[in-house]
Design a protein around this motif. Structure first.
Motif, mmCIF file in Angstrom:
data_model
loop_
_atom_site.group_PDB
_atom_site.id
_atom_site.type_symbol
_atom_site.label_atom_id
_atom_site.label_comp_id
_atom_site.label_asym_id
_atom_site.label_seq_id
_atom_site.Cartn_x
_atom_site.Cartn_y
_atom_site.Cartn_z
ATOM 1 N N ASN A 91 0.973 13.400 -9.853
ATOM 2 C CA ASN A 91 1.791 14.412 -9.167
ATOM 3 C C ASN A 91 1.393 14.532 -7.693
ATOM 4 O OD1 ASN A 91 3.394 15.089 -11.327
ATOM 5 N ND2 ASN A 91 2.132 16.799 -11.983
ATOM 6 N N LEU A 92 0.106 14.388 -7.417
ATOM 7 C CA LEU A 92 -0.355 14.397 -6.030
ATOM 8 C C LEU A 92 0.248 13.225 -5.257
ATOM 9 C CD1 LEU A 92 -2.199 15.399 -3.750
ATOM 10 C CD2 LEU A 92 -4.059 14.063 -4.773
ATOM 11 N N VAL A 93 0.309 12.059 -5.907
ATOM 12 C CA VAL A 93 0.937 10.892 -5.276
ATOM 13 C C VAL A 93 2.393 11.195 -4.924
ATOM 14 C CG1 VAL A 93 1.706 8.521 -5.665
ATOM 15 C CG2 VAL A 93 -0.595 9.213 -6.351
ATOM 16 N N LEU A 94 3.113 11.806 -5.865
ATOM 17 C CA LEU A 94 4.517 12.142 -5.618
ATOM 18 C C LEU A 94 4.664 13.090 -4.440
ATOM 19 C CD1 LEU A 94 5.967 12.623 -9.214
ATOM 20 C CD2 LEU A 94 6.797 11.034 -7.489
ATOM 21 N N ALA A 95 3.786 14.098 -4.368
ATOM 22 C CA ALA A 95 3.859 15.051 -3.268
ATOM 23 C C ALA A 95 3.590 14.367 -1.935
ATOM 24 C CB ALA A 95 2.860 16.187 -3.496
ATOM 25 N N GLU A 105 0.540 6.028 3.615
ATOM 26 C CA GLU A 105 -0.743 5.344 3.490
ATOM 27 C C GLU A 105 -1.655 6.074 2.510
ATOM 28 O OE1 GLU A 105 -2.659 4.600 7.171
ATOM 29 O OE2 GLU A 105 -0.930 3.573 8.072
ATOM 30 N N GLU A 106 -1.708 7.399 2.631
ATOM 31 C CA GLU A 106 -2.546 8.185 1.729
ATOM 32 C C GLU A 106 -2.011 8.114 0.297
ATOM 33 O OE1 GLU A 106 -4.534 12.674 1.620
ATOM 34 O OE2 GLU A 106 -3.118 12.101 3.211
ATOM 35 N N ALA A 107 -0.685 8.124 0.159
ATOM 36 C CA ALA A 107 -0.077 8.032 -1.175
ATOM 37 C C ALA A 107 -0.407 6.690 -1.828
ATOM 38 C CB ALA A 107 1.433 8.209 -1.072
ATOM 39 N N GLU A 108 -0.314 5.612 -1.043
ATOM 40 C CA GLU A 108 -0.622 4.288 -1.591
ATOM 41 C C GLU A 108 -2.087 4.197 -1.995
ATOM 42 O OE1 GLU A 108 -0.200 -0.468 -0.414
ATOM 43 O OE2 GLU A 108 0.339 1.093 1.042
ATOM 44 N N LYS A 109 -2.982 4.741 -1.163
ATOM 45 C CA LYS A 109 -4.409 4.714 -1.476
ATOM 46 C C LYS A 109 -4.693 5.471 -2.778
ATOM 47 C CE LYS A 109 -8.883 6.217 0.324
ATOM 48 N NZ LYS A 109 -9.585 6.950 1.413
ATOM 49 N N GLU A 136 -5.942 3.949 -6.519
ATOM 50 C CA GLU A 136 -7.163 4.431 -7.182
ATOM 51 C C GLU A 136 -6.861 4.894 -8.604
ATOM 52 O OE1 GLU A 136 -8.924 7.485 -4.875
ATOM 53 O OE2 GLU A 136 -9.513 6.175 -3.208
ATOM 54 N N VAL A 137 -5.720 5.542 -8.803
ATOM 55 C CA VAL A 137 -5.371 6.104 -10.109
ATOM 56 C C VAL A 137 -4.967 5.006 -11.092
ATOM 57 C CG1 VAL A 137 -3.731 7.599 -11.324
ATOM 58 C CG2 VAL A 137 -4.720 8.335 -9.148
ATOM 59 N N LEU A 138 -4.272 3.991 -10.603
ATOM 60 C CA LEU A 138 -3.691 2.982 -11.498
ATOM 61 C C LEU A 138 -4.729 2.302 -12.394
ATOM 62 C CD1 LEU A 138 -1.208 1.526 -12.486
ATOM 63 C CD2 LEU A 138 -1.373 -0.034 -10.527
ATOM 64 N N ARG A 197 5.551 4.762 -9.259
ATOM 65 C CA ARG A 197 5.289 5.503 -8.023
ATOM 66 C C ARG A 197 4.826 4.554 -6.919
ATOM 67 N NH1 ARG A 197 7.091 8.324 -11.351
ATOM 68 N NH2 ARG A 197 8.863 7.343 -10.334
ATOM 69 N N LEU A 198 4.061 3.530 -7.306
ATOM 70 C CA LEU A 198 3.618 2.536 -6.328
ATOM 71 C C LEU A 198 4.824 1.780 -5.773
ATOM 72 C CD1 LEU A 198 1.245 1.140 -4.925
ATOM 73 C CD2 LEU A 198 1.104 -0.428 -6.884
ATOM 74 N N ALA A 199 5.779 1.442 -6.646
ATOM 75 C CA ALA A 199 7.003 0.786 -6.176
ATOM 76 C C ALA A 199 7.780 1.704 -5.230
ATOM 77 C CB ALA A 199 7.869 0.394 -7.374
ATOM 78 N N ASP A 200 7.813 3.006 -5.546
ATOM 79 C CA ASP A 200 8.482 3.969 -4.662
ATOM 80 C C ASP A 200 7.841 3.974 -3.273
ATOM 81 O OD1 ASP A 200 10.101 4.724 -6.765
ATOM 82 O OD2 ASP A 200 8.929 6.501 -7.269
ATOM 83 N N ILE A 201 6.509 3.933 -3.251
ATOM 84 C CA ILE A 201 5.783 3.963 -1.973
ATOM 85 C C ILE A 201 6.099 2.718 -1.155
ATOM 86 C CG2 ILE A 201 3.484 3.900 -0.926
ATOM 87 C CD1 ILE A 201 2.567 5.531 -3.449
#
Length: 886
Positions: A367-371, A379-383, A387-389, A409-413
């Motif tokens: 959810n943090l990634v989505l936000a 960049e922060e979302a991808e990082k 880490e989560v994956l 979510r990674l594909a979205d980023i």
């Protein structure tokens, strides 16, 4: 404070008074301590009991039976406070003393034994509790009787023991045997009966018999409130149990209402930081969030979390789960900045307590990634995502839903970062597994497929995007869950593609899904979203939601002017639609003014023959018509019709609709010959364009019959209406206003031909339906009754006619007002009926009322006024002649 004061006074009394006085005061103190316990004032009750034990020990001795009973009371108070560890040694010490002093089979000794079994069981120190209860029940039954209160209480404690060990089937069986005995012996409103029934409902709920449990709670609550009081602790706990069950049964709105009613009472009775109140506040926040009332839910969590941390501790399980719920509530609101801030603040504590690979922790991080993605912090979302994956893959497996979610979510980023090739490859690899794991109609799977379509659309692969949209449309329409932001974006693109391909009707069906729900229009929205809002205004008008449409379009106009420009087509279209909604709401002068300012701009910018220009002119003509500016409306309609015939052709729907509106203007102006000519063309046109049984076609046939009747071709009108009525009934329904209007005109056509028997029958049938469908005070109902009375009078049924007029008048006065022309007409007719029956004086009263009203409304020279004057003179005997009304 009074009972505590009594105990303190008792200490003094026991040191100086006689034995009888000591016993009497001692009993009062005992009763006072009991009353405090029953009221839930446990701290005060404990102080009072301690004072009582001390006083009795000093005065009577430590092993005196009254002292022992006071000590037993103290242990009961400690148990009520759930201080089992303190109560247990006291009970162990007390039991042999009571057996020695009172006897092993004395009632109080047996109560003490039951309390000791219950206490040691609560502390996990008694694996033999079930056997001990069995032996004690046998003793209670033999000594006290099977229906004695203490026997029944011991049986209830035994059922608690079964429940604690998850032996629900045995517990339910025992409870079904116990509850009828309590009800019969103690009464349905006895405290023990009510408590037993409460526990029975709880067992049913735990056993999965929720419907039966709900029924028990609903029947129990009024009994408990009546017997114990609405603010009694047990009553309130029963309401809390019902709320929890309602949430489990997904009766969320009722759970919210019940929570709001119960919370103030519980706060007053238990205290604001009690377990019960904290649980109820959590329930309220939960149901608010489930109903989409995210802002209210977040406010509740923000107020509740500090209380939980203070009362239960920051790492308590309930505190931690509530914090997680709070974060999910924030994510549902789209408050991404707040979500990022709160997640980063709470995540270390949650991770330390639950572990970094806990599924809930991993879900919060996704959810943090989505936000971060929504905030375009790519960049922060991808990082974070990278880490989560691996943690998801290790802890849950590569095919787990959350692992696949994280890959998507990674594909979205990558898509948002412009890495289209990497994003498309990731989507194509993940989507088959994701859809296979969740099902083709899963919300998450559909979200992912729609997002993939958005990628294709943005990449210019419109055919592929449209194909993807169409494959999932049917599944999307079946979903009950709200769609997230990415799905809304996909719907916007789909609506745009449909519009571009000319599939306007289908595009309109999807327009709501293309909008960010619950937000005001803003210049920051995509252009397609603003275009969809213009389209939404039209849809709301079509659905009769004009106030909502007006509000939305007014808010949208300045945004469109800023984004598109004041003279852009979308801005002008929005103004045009606003004029529509104003007209639909009867704000005709405002609509006319808006049209007068809009048409010159559209003519200059878009051209005089542009569809939007002609639509605005037709709307302008309609506002003129609504204000009875018939000549101007006719001129405007004729000019628009000429252009549409030339540009579109005579048989196009817009052309036929313009001709239909022109015919209505001509009819209102009394130009019946011209109306008939236009209306015949309208009927033909609608039949070809819409079909013979379309509502517009049927209403066009109705107006044609009406104008033919107006031209005195009554038999022809009757024939047309008789042919139309069964079709109208089939298409619209027997009780719909269109059908009733058709029947009313048929009855009127019959009366004009003096077919009064048929007319009377038709009117009576019509009035029966209108009274039921429209109401007795609806104008159509009143008009039909007025015409029926006229038919009865023409048939010489003066008594029936007079009775109908007399009943009708007060209803007309309520609806129309005392001086409405229909009221005056009814007074005139009533005077006639009374005169024909020889009631001259009463007839004169109604005739004079009619005359006075018409003098005021029309003036002395008006034919209607002169007609009333003639009737008054005739009744008074001043004239031998009376000109009947036309």
């Amino acid at each position: 404070m009074k009972p505590l004061l009594t105990c303190l006074l008792l200490l003094f009394t026991l040191g100086s008074g006689g034995v009888h006085a000591e016993d009497d005061t001692s009993q009062k103190a005992y009763d006072a301590a009991m009353a405090l316990r029953k009221a839930g004032k446990y701290a005060e009750a404990e102080k009072a009991a301690l004072a009582l034990v001390a006083a009795r020990t000093k005065a009577l001795g430590a092993e005196n039976k009254e002292t022992l009973r006071a000590r037993l009371l103290l242990t009961k108070i400690l148990r009520s406070k759930q201080q089992y560890a303190e109560a247990e040694p006291l009970l162990r010490e007390l039991l042999p003393l009571m057996a020695k002093s009172l006897g092993a089979e004395d009632r109080d000794t047996l109560v003490c034994q039951s309390d000791l079994i219950s206490t040691t069981s609560a502390l996990g120190q008694n694996p033999e509790a079930e056997k001990e209860y069995g032996a004690l029940i046998a003793t209670d039954t033999r000594v006290l009787g099977a229906e004695d209160r203490e026997t029944l209480r011991t049986r209830l404690n035994f059922i608690f023991e079964l429940t604690d060990h998850k032996k629900l089937e045995e517990a339910e069986t025992e409870m079904r045997q116990l509850l009828p005995i309590c009800t019969r012996t103690l009464g349905p409103e006895d405290e023990l009966t009510l408590y037993t029934r409460n526990q029975f409902a709880s067992i049913l709920g735990m056993a999965g018999k929720e419907s039966e449990a709900e029924k028990e709670y609903r029947e129990l609550l009024p009994l408990s409130a009546h017997a114990l009081g609405a603010e009694n602790r047990d009553t309130l706990r029963t309401r809390l149990s019902l709320i929890r069950l309602l949430i489990h049964l997904e009766k969320i709105a009722e759970a919210e209402a019940e929570s709001r009613q119960t919370l103030p009472l519980a706060t007053r009775v238990f205290g604001p930081e009690s377990e019960e109140v904290l649980a109820m506040r959590l329930n309220l926040a939960d149901v608010l969030n489930q109903q989409g009332k995210g802002e209210e839910a977040v406010r509740e969590y923000e107020q509740l979390l500090p209380d939980l941390q203070r009362v239960r501790g920051p790492e308590d399980a309930l505190t931690l789960s509530s914090q997680s719920d709070f974060l999910y509530a924030l994510s549902g609101l789209g408050r991404d900045a707040d979500l990022v801030k709160e997640t980063r603040r709470l995540l270390p504590t949650l991770s330390r307590k639950s572990g970094p690979e806990n599924e809930s922790i991993l879900r919060l991080r996704v959810n943090l990634v989505l936000a971060l993605l929504d905030l375009h912090q790519l960049e922060e979302a991808e990082k974070e995502c990278l880490e989560v994956l691996p943690l998801c893959t290790k802890a849950l497996g590569p095919e787990a839903k959350l692992t696949l979610d994280t890959r998507l979510r990674l594909a979205d980023i990558w898509f948002a970062a412009g890495k289209a090739d990497k994003a498309e490859a990731e989507y194509r690899e993940v989507l088959p597994a994701y859809t296979g794991a969740l099902g083709t109609q899963s919300t998450k799977a559909l979200d992912a497929r729609m997002n993939f379509a958005r990628l294709l659309n943005t990449a210019g692969k419109l055919d592929a995007a449209a194909s993807e949209y169409r494959q999932v449309l049917a599944d999307l329409k079946q979903l009950r869950e709200p769609q997230p932001d990415l799905t809304r974006e996909a719907h916007r693109l789909f609506a745009y593609v449909l519009h571009a391909q000319g599939h306007q009707a289908e595009a309109e069906q999807e327009v709501r899904a293309a909008l960010p729900a619950g937000t005001a229009p803003a210049a920051s929205e995509p252009r397609t979203s603003l275009q969809a809002r213009v389209l939404l205004g039209r849809i709301l008008n079509y659905r009769g939601k004009e106030p909502e449409a007006e509000k939305g379009l007014r808010a949208l106009l300045p945004v469109l002017a800023e984004v598109f420009g004041k003279e852009d087509r979308e801005t002008l279209r929005c103004q045009s639609d606003l004029a529509d909604t104003l007209s639909y709401q009867g704000k005709h002068a405002e609509a006319e003014a808006l049209c007068r300012s809009l048409i010159p701009v559209e003519t200059r910018v878009l051209g005089p023959e542009d569809a939007e220009t002609l639509k605005a002119r037709a709307r302008f003509a309609r506002t003129l018509f609504e204000q009875d500016k018939l000549a101007d409306a006719e001129t405007e309609y004729r000019e628009v019709l000429a252009v549409r015939e030339r540009v579109l052709g005579e048989e196009k729907r817009l052309t036929v609709e313009t001709r239909d509106e022109l015919a209505m203007v001509l009819f209102s102006a009394g130009k019946y010959a011209e109306t008939e000519e236009e209306q015949r063309a309208v009927v033909k046109g609608f039949t070809q364009v819409l079909g013979a049984e379309d509502r517009k076609t049927l209403m066009a046939r109705y107006l044609l019959a009406k104008v033919i009747r107006k031209r005195s071709r009554k038999a022809e009108a009757e024939k047309m209406l008789r042919e139309l009525l069964p079709v109208m009934t089939k298409v619209c329904g027997a009780e719909k206003r269109e059908t009733l209007m058709c029947r009313a005109d048929l009855a009127y056509a019959l009366s004009l031909q003096h077919k009064n028997v048929d007319a009377e029958e038709e009117y009576r049938s019509l009035i029966s339906i209108e009274t039921r469908a429209l109401g007795p005070k609806d104008k159509e109902t009143l008009d039909a009754r007025m015409e029926l009375a006229g038919v009865l009078a023409e048939m010489g049924k003066w008594t029936e006619a007079e009775k109908e007029y007399r009943q009708l008048l007060p209803l007309q006065e309520q609806v129309l007002g005392a001086e409405d022309p229909e009221i005056l007409r009814a007074c005139y007719a009533e005077a006639q009926c009374l005169g024909h029956q020889g009631h001259s004086q009463e007839a004169l009263t109604y005739a004079q009322r009619c005359l006075a009203g018409r003098l005021k409304v029309y003036g002395a020279a008006h034919p209607s006024t002169q007609e009333a004057q003639s009737l008054v003179s005739y009744i008074k005997g001043k004239s031998r002649y009376w000109q009947p009304p036309q």
